[in-house]
Design a protein around this motif. Structure first.
Motif, PDB file in Angstrom:
ATOM      1  N   PRO A   4       0.850  -1.304   0.185  1.00 32.23           N
ATOM      2  CA  PRO A   4      -0.132  -0.177  -0.073  1.00 32.23           C
ATOM      3  C   PRO A   4       0.877   1.280  -0.026  1.00 32.23           C
ATOM      4  CG  PRO A   4      -0.534  -1.349   1.729  1.00 32.23           C
ATOM      5  CD  PRO A   4       0.651  -1.974   1.233  1.00 32.23           C
ATOM      6  N   ASN A   5       0.653   2.229  -1.044  1.00 28.68           N
ATOM      7  CA  ASN A   5       1.539   3.311  -1.046  1.00 28.68           C
ATOM      8  C   ASN A   5       1.880   4.213   0.095  1.00 28.68           C
ATOM      9  OD1 ASN A   5      -0.270   5.299  -1.730  1.00 28.68           O
ATOM     10  ND2 ASN A   5      -0.523   4.488  -3.607  1.00 28.68           N
ATOM     11  N   SER A   6       0.812   4.277   0.651  1.00 28.54           N
ATOM     12  CA  SER A   6       0.897   5.301   1.967  1.00 28.54           C
ATOM     13  C   SER A   6       1.871   4.959   3.015  1.00 28.54           C
ATOM     14  CB  SER A   6      -0.502   5.490   2.410  1.00 28.54           C
ATOM     15  OG  SER A   6      -1.181   4.376   2.767  1.00 28.54           O
ATOM     16  N   SER A   7       2.145   3.484   3.027  1.00 33.44           N
ATOM     17  CA  SER A   7       3.043   2.963   4.132  1.00 33.44           C
ATOM     18  C   SER A   7       4.648   2.943   3.625  1.00 33.44           C
ATOM     19  CB  SER A   7       2.697   1.605   4.239  1.00 33.44           C
ATOM     20  OG  SER A   7       2.764   0.659   3.389  1.00 33.44           O
ATOM     21  N   ILE A   8       4.766   3.510   2.148  1.00 31.79           N
ATOM     22  CA  ILE A   8       6.145   3.552   1.911  1.00 31.79           C
ATOM     23  C   ILE A   8       6.824   5.094   2.546  1.00 31.79           C
ATOM     24  CG2 ILE A   8       7.711   3.869  -0.071  1.00 31.79           C
ATOM     25  CD1 ILE A   8       5.465   2.033  -1.588  1.00 31.79           C
ATOM     26  N   LYS A   9       7.961   4.795   3.022  1.00 27.41           N
ATOM     27  CA  LYS A   9       8.746   6.077   3.548  1.00 27.41           C
ATOM     28  C   LYS A   9      10.277   5.817   3.129  1.00 27.41           C
ATOM     29  CE  LYS A   9       7.566   7.682   7.386  1.00 27.41           C
ATOM     30  NZ  LYS A   9       7.552   7.845   9.117  1.00 27.41           N
ATOM     31  N   VAL A  10      10.532   6.780   2.300  1.00 25.16           N
ATOM     32  CA  VAL A  10      12.074   6.413   1.617  1.00 25.16           C
ATOM     33  C   VAL A  10      12.754   7.630   1.935  1.00 25.16           C
ATOM     34  CG1 VAL A  10      12.953   6.143  -0.452  1.00 25.16           C
ATOM     35  CG2 VAL A  10      10.542   5.646  -0.246  1.00 25.16           C
ATOM     36  N   LEU A  11      14.111   7.220   2.388  1.00 26.93           N
ATOM     37  CA  LEU A  11      15.191   8.104   2.806  1.00 26.93           C
ATOM     38  C   LEU A  11      16.206   8.058   1.742  1.00 26.93           C
ATOM     39  CD1 LEU A  11      16.178  10.094   4.916  1.00 26.93           C
ATOM     40  CD2 LEU A  11      17.354   7.997   5.977  1.00 26.93           C
ATOM     41  N   VAL A  12      16.554   9.004   1.177  1.00 28.03           N
ATOM     42  CA  VAL A  12      17.454   9.229  -0.010  1.00 28.03           C
ATOM     43  C   VAL A  12      18.845   9.687   0.668  1.00 28.03           C
ATOM     44  CG1 VAL A  12      18.326   9.831  -2.232  1.00 28.03           C
ATOM     45  CG2 VAL A  12      15.761   9.626  -1.807  1.00 28.03           C
ATOM     46  N   VAL A  13      20.159   8.920   0.439  1.00 29.75           N
ATOM     47  CA  VAL A  13      21.256   9.121   1.461  1.00 29.75           C
ATOM     48  C   VAL A  13      22.404   9.479   0.371  1.00 29.75           C
ATOM     49  CG1 VAL A  13      22.818   8.287   3.061  1.00 29.75           C
ATOM     50  CG2 VAL A  13      20.371   7.894   3.245  1.00 29.75           C
ATOM     51  N   CYS A  14      23.205  10.459   0.692  1.00 28.01           N
ATOM     52  CA  CYS A  14      24.423  10.643  -0.154  1.00 28.01           C
ATOM     53  C   CYS A  14      25.351  11.081   1.072  1.00 28.01           C
ATOM     54  CB  CYS A  14      24.341  11.470  -1.067  1.00 28.01           C
ATOM     55  SG  CYS A  14      23.988  13.492  -0.843  1.00 28.01           S
ATOM     56  N   LEU A  15      26.579  11.530   0.577  1.00 30.29           N
ATOM     57  CA  LEU A  15      27.604  12.026   1.649  1.00 30.29           C
ATOM     58  C   LEU A  15      27.209  13.461   2.486  1.00 30.29           C
ATOM     59  CD1 LEU A  15      30.227  11.845   2.965  1.00 30.29           C
ATOM     60  CD2 LEU A  15      31.425  12.933   1.012  1.00 30.29           C
ATOM     61  N   GLY A  16      26.962  14.670   1.590  1.00 33.22           N
ATOM     62  CA  GLY A  16      26.820  15.829   2.096  1.00 33.22           C
ATOM     63  C   GLY A  16      25.434  16.484   2.347  1.00 33.22           C
ATOM     64  N   ASN A  17      24.309  15.638   1.447  1.00 37.38           N
ATOM     65  CA  ASN A  17      22.943  16.060   1.414  1.00 37.38           C
ATOM     66  C   ASN A  17      22.831  17.435   1.179  1.00 37.38           C
ATOM     67  OD1 ASN A  17      20.289  16.831   3.973  1.00 37.38           O
ATOM     68  ND2 ASN A  17      20.239  15.744   1.995  1.00 37.38           N
ATOM     69  N   ILE A  18      23.902  17.947   0.042  1.00 29.13           N
ATOM     70  CA  ILE A  18      23.375  19.188  -0.569  1.00 29.13           C
ATOM     71  C   ILE A  18      23.451  19.038  -2.094  1.00 29.13           C
ATOM     72  CG2 ILE A  18      24.370  20.581   1.199  1.00 29.13           C
ATOM     73  CD1 ILE A  18      27.164  20.691  -0.350  1.00 29.13           C
ATOM     74  N   CYS A  19      23.840  17.911  -2.687  1.00 29.81           N
ATOM     75  CA  CYS A  19      23.737  17.651  -4.027  1.00 29.81           C
ATOM     76  C   CYS A  19      22.929  16.558  -4.508  1.00 29.81           C
ATOM     77  CB  CYS A  19      25.173  17.412  -4.684  1.00 29.81           C
ATOM     78  SG  CYS A  19      26.556  18.752  -4.271  1.00 29.81           S
ATOM     79  N   ARG A  20      23.224  15.305  -4.259  1.00 28.07           N
ATOM     80  CA  ARG A  20      22.551  14.153  -4.916  1.00 28.07           C
ATOM     81  C   ARG A  20      21.432  14.024  -4.010  1.00 28.07           C
ATOM     82  NH1 ARG A  20      27.624  10.172  -4.661  1.00 28.07           N
ATOM     83  NH2 ARG A  20      27.720  11.734  -2.687  1.00 28.07           N
TER      84      ARG A  20
END
Ligand code: 4NP
Length: 151
Positions: A4-20
């Motif tokens: 169920p899409n409302s249960s999806i929680k995504v964290l996108v991770v890189c090094l500095g959290n200012i570019c990618r």
């Protein structure tokens, strides 16, 4: 089986959290919205060098402040997407015992390629990051919503 899409929680991770990762956060949110999917998306860096800063000016799509990975993220998010293998190694090193998130290289949903760090390059590197984030958002959403099986 699709989630169920409302249960999806995504964290996108890189090094500095200012570019990618802020770029990835913005693109994934936008594509999910266009698909009518109600998912939670956030981003952070494994390093704290730029905490509180705005995104790199070349990451024009986003206007939020950088934040560092927190231990609670591993139980808070269902999916943690690493931009490159170094980010993935940092995540695995910091993963607590109570982690419930599915932690992977974002590229594993498509072509196993990392999102290269564009920080020391020119604008073209940021264009490439944007294109990769778009393709990876489609691949991720296809997989978690079950669409990939129907293609
Ligand atoms: P990001 O890019 O991990 O995509 O946000 C970088 C930003 C800053 C640095 C390295 C990568 N830095 O070394 O300060």
């Amino acid at each position: 089986m699709s989630t169920p899409n409302s249960s999806i929680k995504v964290l996108v991770v890189c090094l500095g959290n200012i570019c990618r990762s802020p770029m990835g956060e913005a693109v994934l949110k936008d594509i999910a919205k266009k698909r009518g999917l109600d998912i939670v998306v956030d981003s952070c860096g494994t390093g704290g060098y730029h905490v509180g800063e705005g995104p790199d000016e070349r990451t024009a799509e986003v206007c939020r402040k950088a934040r560092e990975l927190a231990t609670s993220d591993f139980a808070e998010f269902t999916h943690i997407l690493a931009a490159d293998e170094s980010n993935l190694r940092n995540l695995m090193r910091r993963k607590p015992q109570n982690s419930t998130a599915d932690i992977r290289l974002w590229g594993s949903y498509l072509d196993n390629k990392p999102i290269p760090d564009p920080y020391y390059g020119g604008t073209d590197g940021f264009e490439k990051v944007f294109q990769q984030c778009t393709a990876l958002s489609d691949a991720f959403l296809d997989t978690v919503t079950g669409n990939a099986l129907e293609k």
